[in-house]
Design a protein around this motif. Structure first.
Motif, PDB file in Angstrom:
ATOM      1  N   PRO A  84       0.616  -1.229   0.043  1.00 51.00           N
ATOM      2  CA  PRO A  84      -0.082  -0.038  -0.081  1.00 51.00           C
ATOM      3  C   PRO A  84       0.868   1.287   0.109  1.00 51.00           C
ATOM      4  O   PRO A  84       0.346   2.397  -0.423  1.00 51.00           O
ATOM      5  N   GLU A 114      -6.021  -7.993  -2.112  1.00 51.20           N
ATOM      6  CA  GLU A 114      -5.362  -6.581  -1.878  1.00 51.20           C
ATOM      7  C   GLU A 114      -5.656  -5.659  -3.152  1.00 51.20           C
ATOM      8  O   GLU A 114      -5.112  -5.934  -4.338  1.00 51.20           O
ATOM      9  N   THR A 116      -4.805  -2.036  -4.178  1.00 45.03           N
ATOM     10  CA  THR A 116      -4.001  -0.748  -3.729  1.00 45.03           C
ATOM     11  C   THR A 116      -3.493  -0.152  -4.912  1.00 45.03           C
ATOM     12  O   THR A 116      -3.101  -0.642  -5.609  1.00 45.03           O
ATOM     13  N   HIS A 182      -3.432  -0.225   7.684  1.00 41.38           N
ATOM     14  CA  HIS A 182      -2.821   0.815   6.710  1.00 41.38           C
ATOM     15  C   HIS A 182      -4.214   1.531   6.183  1.00 41.38           C
ATOM     16  O   HIS A 182      -5.293   0.919   5.902  1.00 41.38           O
ATOM     17  N   THR A 184      -5.447   4.188   3.297  1.00 42.94           N
ATOM     18  CA  THR A 184      -5.073   4.887   2.220  1.00 42.94           C
ATOM     19  C   THR A 184      -5.910   5.757   1.907  1.00 42.94           C
ATOM     20  O   THR A 184      -7.048   5.464   1.738  1.00 42.94           O
ATOM     21  N   TYR A 186      -7.609   8.844  -0.974  1.00 36.00           N
ATOM     22  CA  TYR A 186      -7.646   9.209  -2.167  1.00 36.00           C
ATOM     23  C   TYR A 186      -8.420  10.624  -2.507  1.00 36.00           C
ATOM     24  O   TYR A 186      -9.245  10.922  -1.656  1.00 36.00           O
ATOM     25  N   TRP A 198      -4.315   8.823  -5.863  1.00 34.85           N
ATOM     26  CA  TRP A 198      -3.621   8.455  -4.421  1.00 34.85           C
ATOM     27  C   TRP A 198      -2.975   9.732  -3.758  1.00 34.85           C
ATOM     28  O   TRP A 198      -2.126   9.982  -4.520  1.00 34.85           O
ATOM     29  N   ASP A 201      -0.503   6.428   2.008  1.00 32.29           N
ATOM     30  CA  ASP A 201      -0.863   5.505   2.566  1.00 32.29           C
ATOM     31  C   ASP A 201      -0.349   5.966   4.290  1.00 32.29           C
ATOM     32  O   ASP A 201       1.201   6.297   4.513  1.00 32.29           O
ATOM     33  N   THR A 231      -9.501   3.735   2.286  1.00 31.02           N
ATOM     34  CA  THR A 231      -9.703   2.297   2.316  1.00 31.02           C
ATOM     35  C   THR A 231      -8.781   1.907   3.785  1.00 31.02           C
ATOM     36  O   THR A 231      -7.937   2.647   4.077  1.00 31.02           O
ATOM     37  N   GLU A 233      -6.588  -1.488   5.292  1.00 30.50           N
ATOM     38  CA  GLU A 233      -6.020  -2.614   4.799  1.00 30.50           C
ATOM     39  C   GLU A 233      -5.358  -3.267   6.265  1.00 30.50           C
ATOM     40  O   GLU A 233      -4.617  -2.546   6.948  1.00 30.50           O
ATOM     41  N   ASN A 242      -8.536  -6.003   2.155  1.00 33.19           N
ATOM     42  CA  ASN A 242      -8.831  -4.615   1.789  1.00 33.19           C
ATOM     43  C   ASN A 242     -10.159  -4.306   2.113  1.00 33.19           C
ATOM     44  O   ASN A 242     -11.014  -5.130   1.773  1.00 33.19           O
TER      45      ASN A 242
END
Length: 265
Positions: A84, A114, A116, A182, A184, A186, A198, A201, A231, A233, A242
């Motif tokens: 990620p 996953e 990512t 994790h 992430t 966006y 993106w 992370d 998201t 993870e 995820n």
């Protein structure tokens, strides 16, 4: 290779992988098919990287189904980057303009899938969808479905912070005290559960009750208006689960009552 476009597209999925393991789907242009762009059925250890799946600018090139559809005990996939913390340039897919979710991890799919570092936007459904079509509530115990139905972040605000940065706040309710996750972040140009750009992370730890309080300083997107999503993870060596994409929050100035009181998804 390239999938054909328009009237010459496949009647079903552009690429279908079934009852196999250890393959790679890379560097394809997958458009104009009568079902999913990529359909992965009862397969394991598949890498899906650096593909263009669908088209946001030409509706005639849309795939009729999802961009990527996982089903029937599929597990252990990497869709996009394999970590990620790697940016999209490390292998992310462009998944846009499909007539379904960007990535649909169906109710009968398994775990460790996953997703990512991709750019997923302007699809009919969510960028990343777990289980039944459409947003799923964070109910029940994690470990109970596809990708363990990992609980997704709930974002409460996204506001301008220091120069070049934004402040993203929210929480994740896990079932595991002191869990590491994790998160992430966006940014997208429309509301509706997209994950277009993106932003980074971040490793976050839950408290003793299993709740992660999110208070992140994130690089600002270079466009406006911008809707922020996230998201979750799990933190583990090797394969990871995820979550579904979070709700969207409009990036606004601090104190904006609309940012504090309304969700667009």
């Amino acid at each position: 290779g390239n999938a054909s476009a328009g009237a010459t597209g496949n009647a079903h999925a552009g690429i279908q992988v079934q009852m196999t393991n250890g393959h790679q789907i890379r560097n394809n242009w997958i458009v104009g098919n009568g079902s999913d762009g990529i359909r992965i059925d009862n397969a394991h250890g598949i890498l899906v990287q650096a593909n263009t799946i669908g088209s946001s600018s030409k509706p005639e090139l849309a795939n009729v189904g999802s961009g990527v559809h996982l089903l029937n005990d599929t597990y252990g996939l990497w869709i996009g980057t394999t970590d990620p913390q790697f940016p999209p340039s490390a292998g992310g897919n462009g998944i846009a303009g499909n007539n379904g979710p960007g990535v649909w991890i169906d109710s009968d799919a398994s775990v460790f899938n996953e997703v990512t570092g991709n750019s997923i936007y302007a699809n009919t459904g969510l960028a990343i969808d777990l289980g039944q079509l459409g947003p799923s509530a964070n109910t029940g115990t994690e470990n109970s479905g596809p990708n363990r139905l990992l609980h997704k972040p709930t974002l409460t605000s996204a506001t301008a912070a220091t120069v070049g940065n934004i402040a993203v706040k929210g929480s994740i309710a896990t079932n595991f005290p002191n869990a590491l996750r994790h998160v992430t972040i966006y940014a997208s140009s429309r509301c509706g559960g997209d994950a277009k750009t993106w932003l980074g992370d971040y490793l976050v730890q839950a408290d003793a009750s299993g709740t992660l309080d999110l208070s992140l300083t994130v690089p600002a997107p270079d466009f406006s208006p911008a809707y922020i999503t996230a998201t979750d993870e799990n933190y583990a060596a090797g394969f990871k689960d995820n979550s579904e994409i979070s709700n969207s929050r409009l990036l606004s100035v601090a104190g904006d009552i609309f940012n504090d009181g309304f969700d667009c998804y």
